[in-house]
Design an enzyme around this catalytic site. Structure first.
Site, short mmCIF file in Angstrom:
data_model
loop_
_atom_site.label_atom_id
_atom_site.label_comp_id
_atom_site.label_asym_id
_atom_site.label_seq_id
_atom_site.Cartn_x
_atom_site.Cartn_y
_atom_site.Cartn_z
N CYS A 230 1.06 -1.13 0.17
CA CYS A 230 -0.12 -0.01 0.06
C CYS A 230 0.78 1.43 -0.07
O CYS A 230 2.20 1.23 -0.06
CB CYS A 230 -0.66 0.19 1.27
N ASP B 269 6.82 27.81 -33.58
CA ASP B 269 8.15 28.07 -34.35
C ASP B 269 7.40 27.58 -35.82
O ASP B 269 6.53 27.03 -35.87
CB ASP B 269 9.05 27.11 -34.00
#
Length: 749
Positions: free
Chosen positions: A19, A430
């Site tokens: 856990c 770009d």
């Protein structure tokens, strides 16, 4: 001056974690070591450790073992997602003992007949009868192997973790309490027997972990398939003879054979042969790519129909496949900010539940309820609590998302991008290599026979498309400029033939010239910018003028070809827009994201591209230097925008780093890729939308998982504490809670 410590990455396989409390324990132990930074991935049961280069791996392993867990160096990355056979074996034995025990306890009508049968058997052997229920002793006997043997790994983990309690402590306490109380109750006749609770709890816990492990294996299937792509052997060609060797022996510069149907062994350049290769497993592109001499190929791509000889350019960990895999595994080993809440809750969860269970028992017992009932309610509180779901909420979703993304050519570098992606409202593009293909090509060619009439009858037989293009190829094939190479490729594609050139010269910024032998004539051929050619030519013919104007208006680079001072052809050269550029911009706008174009190209080129794809003119910046791109990104951020930067070059690296979220085209430079949060291996721009949607969906799933895990405990614990639930149903609910989180994460696929 103190020298900076060099940190090296290491991945450990961790055994015994059940856990998120276990995760915290291992993580804390490793991070307490000098110079060590570690994150634990509960979904893959691995520790990603950054440790000083001079630190022995054995020290890390010893630290993990002192914390109560097993550790080993992860040799085979595929083992990350392999299903453990141990959980299947434990489930089998839990089933054959626990199910009969639960059935015998629950079906009261069987008890009398079973009691009589047991008494008869005892009489047969002359043994005394038990004072109380014989059936209960049978149930205790059936439960014993489950509680004491099958559950031993759980009890062992609980003993190790007494200092930092985990889920195992709750399960161990609950099952042992129920089992020992049942023995006492049936031996003294004081209270009810809860043995089936002990067996049932263990069975449901093991069933939950088995299903959870299976689901986690499915979650990591995409990564497993990616990891399995690498070739194990390669056929090296030496002295004209093929030689099969292990892939580890392949070196840069070696030439190797790729037969039809084979995977390309590593990244390289095709030396000989023609074929089509399938890059879909790496880039997500379904359409095969045609390759020939000079073409680049990616390792792990599939060769379709022709034999290729490839020269290796990158091997081992430098290959595209290795780079993708490393980024995926690194992303899975990094925690998303949303997981910090789960970690903080898990750290105190088990102690709080333990105290709550003791408090519940005390409250019930002091309120006048029987010892049996008080213990039953306390056990239910212990059993229903489940921090497992909290621990799995983020890593399993990320495991699925990163694996699925990698299959589609979307490589996430770190989980934080998931939370940023949903906030993006501005995207900065770009141009070259991002909105465009990044390769110069002739977009339009105009050849004017009418313009050549002034050259006279001696040239009449030569004024045709093939000869004019052949003269262009003769000059431009000797020139290394990208525009020249584009014209040469176009001419060859249109059927140009080779001709000898003398007196060749290149004037940077203007063009190239030379005398080309065309057989009957050897004209001086000049190719260059319209302005440069106009200085050495007669007035341009109207067809030539119109072609020059059209090319310039389209934002293309225009070259004019002239023979003996007479302009005969115009080539409009440009970087072709990606086929899905306009569609992607439209989609981004529909998502409420404003596109910008920031490029180093001229204002004319930038305006033409923006107009074509649909970017508003006020959001276009031309002639941008790298620092300009950085300034624009920072300015937009300062105005309160969440900025996504997309680029592919070295000049984009600073802006990519500064943006809130960044994506690099996988065809771009290593500098750009290493600066970006997400790498898009697909050359198309559609991956931008896919990446944003994948991020948004993954975050939605994580939030749903976290919400479920918290709500389950907020509702479940009070129900258990008020005695409205039996321990066996609590065990089932706990198992289903973890399973829900894992299966919900699989929806990302």
């Amino acid at each position: 001056m103190a020298t900076e410590t060099i940190l090296e990455p290491t991945t450990l396989s961790i055994e015994g974690m059940t856990c998120s409390s276990c995760v915290n324990a291992v993580e804390k132990a490793l991070n307490n070591m000098d110079g060590v930074r570690a994150t634990i991935n509960f979904a893959t049961e691995t520790a990603h450790v950054m440790a000083p280069a001079d630190m022995d791996i054995k020290e890390l392993i010893k630290t993990v073992e002192k914390a109560g867990y097993k550790a080993s160096l992860l040799q085979d990355a595929q083992a990350v997602t392999l299903h453990s056979k141990k959980s299947a074996r434990a489930l089998f034995f839990a089933f054959i003992f626990a199910v009969p025990a639960v059935a015998l306890s629950m079906v009261m009508s069987w008890h009398h007949a079973i009691d009589m049968w047991i008494h008869d058997q005892l009489d047969l052997f002359g043994l005394p009868h038990p004072l109380y229920s014989a059936t209960a002793w049978l149930v205790i006997a059936l439960s014993a192997p489950v509680v004491l043997l099958v559950a031993w790994p759980i009890h062992r983990a609980a003993l190790r973790n007494l200092k930092h309690p985990t889920m195992d402590n709750l399960i161990s306490m609950g099952s042992i309490a129920a089992f020992t109380w049942s023995i006492y109750a049936n031996a003294t006749g004081e209270g009810d027997v809860y043995t089936e609770v002990a067996a049932g709890v263990i069975f449901f816990v093991i069933l939950g972990r088995f299903l959870e492990t299976r689901a986690k294996a499915r979650a990591g299937a995409a990564l497993s398939s990616l990891l399995a792509l690498g070739s194990k052997e390669v056929t090296i060609v030496r002295g004209g003879f093929p030689l099969i060797v292990p892939i580890e022996q392949l070196q840069i510069g070696d030439e190797f054979e790729v037969r039809p149907g084979d995977r390309v062994a590593t990244d390289g350049i095709v030396v000989s042969g023609q074929s089509a290769v399938d890059n879909s497993m790496l880039t997500g592109e379904s359409k095969p790519v045609e390759v020939g001499p000079g073409s680049q190929v990616i390792g792990a791509s599939v060769n379709h129909n022709g034999r290729l000889i490839v020269r290796a350019t990158r091997v081992g960990s430098d290959t595209e496949l290795a780079r993708i895999t490393a980024m995926v595994i690194s992303a899975q080993g990094t925690k998303a900010p949303i997981q910090r809440l789960a970690d903080r809750i898990s750290a105190v969860f088990v102690p709080i539940v333990t105290v709550l269970s003791i408090g519940t028992f005390t409250a019930w017992y002091l309120s006048g309820y029987s010892l049996t009932q008080s213990i039953s309610v306390a056990i239910t509180v212990l059993v229903i609590a489940c921090p497992c779901a909290l621990g799995l909420a983020t890593p399993v979703a990320l495991l699925v998302a990163s694996g699925r993304g990698a299959q589609r050519g979307i490589v996430l570098r770190e989980p934080r991008v998931l939370e940023v992606a949903r906030k993006v409202d501005t995207v900065v593009f770009d141009k070259t290599g991002t909105l465009t293909e990044g390769v110069m090509n002739v977009q339009n060619a105009t050849i004017s026979a009418a313009a050549g009439a002034v050259l006279g009858s001696s040239f009449a037989s030569l004024i045709n498309e093939t000869t004019i293009l052949s003269s262009a190829n003769a000059i431009e094939s000797a020139n290394s400029h990208p525009v020249a190479l584009a014209i040469s490729r176009y001419a060859l594609g249109a059927g140009a033939t080779n001709h000898a050139v003398t007196d060749f010269s290149v004037t940077p910024g203007s063009g190239a010239a030379g005398r080309v032998n065309l057989g009957t004539q050897s004209p001086v051929v000049l190719i260059g910018s319209p302005a440069a050619v106009a200085h050495s030519c007669t007035d341009f013919h109207p067809e030539i003028k119109a072609a020059v104007t059209a090319g310039q208006n389209a934002g293309l680079t225009v070259s004019v070809l002239a023979w003996e001072g007479v302009a005969l052809a115009v080539f409009a050269v440009g970087d072709q827009l990606k086929s899905d550029a306009a569609e992607t911009i439209t989609h981004l706008k529909s998502m409420g994201i404003t596109p910008w174009l920031v490029t180093g190209d001229s204002a004319e080129v930038a305006a033409a591209v923006a107009l074509t794809v649909g970017i508003d003119s006020e959001h276009v910046v031309s002639a941008a230097m790298p620092e300009t791109k950085l300034v624009i990104v920072e300015k937009l951020k300062a105005e309160g925008h969440c900025v996504l930067m997309i680029g592919d070059g070295i000049n984009d690296a600073a802006a990519l780093t500064a943006a809130d979220l960044s994506m690099a085209m996988g065809t771009g430079t290593d500098t750009a890729i290493s600066s970006a949060d997400i790498t898009l291996m697909n050359s198309g721009l559609g991956s931008v939308i896919s990446a944003l949607k994948l991020s948004q969906k993954t975050l939605k799933i994580i939030r749903l998982n976290m919400g479920w895990a918290l709500i389950y405990n907020v509702i479940g614990l009070p129900i258990a504490a008020f005695g409205l639930l039996t321990p066996i149903y609590a065990a089932g609910a706990m198992a289903l809670s973890s399973l829900f989180v894992v299966t919900n994460s699989l929806r990302i696929k």
